[in-house]
Design a protein around this motif. Structure first.
Motif: not given
Length: 67
Positions: A10-11, A13-18, A22, A65
């Motif tokens: 999940k982390l 995925d968050a780094v990939d999208s945001q 971040i 990313d």
């Protein structure tokens, strides 16, 4: 799949999208702390923020990313 594996996914995925947001947040946090400490720890804070960005960016095995 264990709890930590799910959390890592999940982390990642968050780094990939945001990733850019971040990275900006880490830089802003380091700058805020640097201001609050009167610039005493600027180099250490910059190094810490860079290492945190590198670690988060490497979660998916690619360094693409966070800039």
């Amino acid at each position: 799949m264990g709890f930590f594996d799910k959390a890592k996914d999940k982390l990642g995925d968050a780094v990939d999208s945001q990733g850019d947001k971040i990275g900006d947040g880490l830089d802003k946090a380091a700058d805020l702390i640097d201001d609050k400490t009167g610039g005493k720890f600027g180099d250490q804070l910059d190094t810490g923020a860079d290492k945190a960005k590198d670690a988060l960016d490497g979660l998916d095995g690619q360094d693409d990313d966070i800039k």
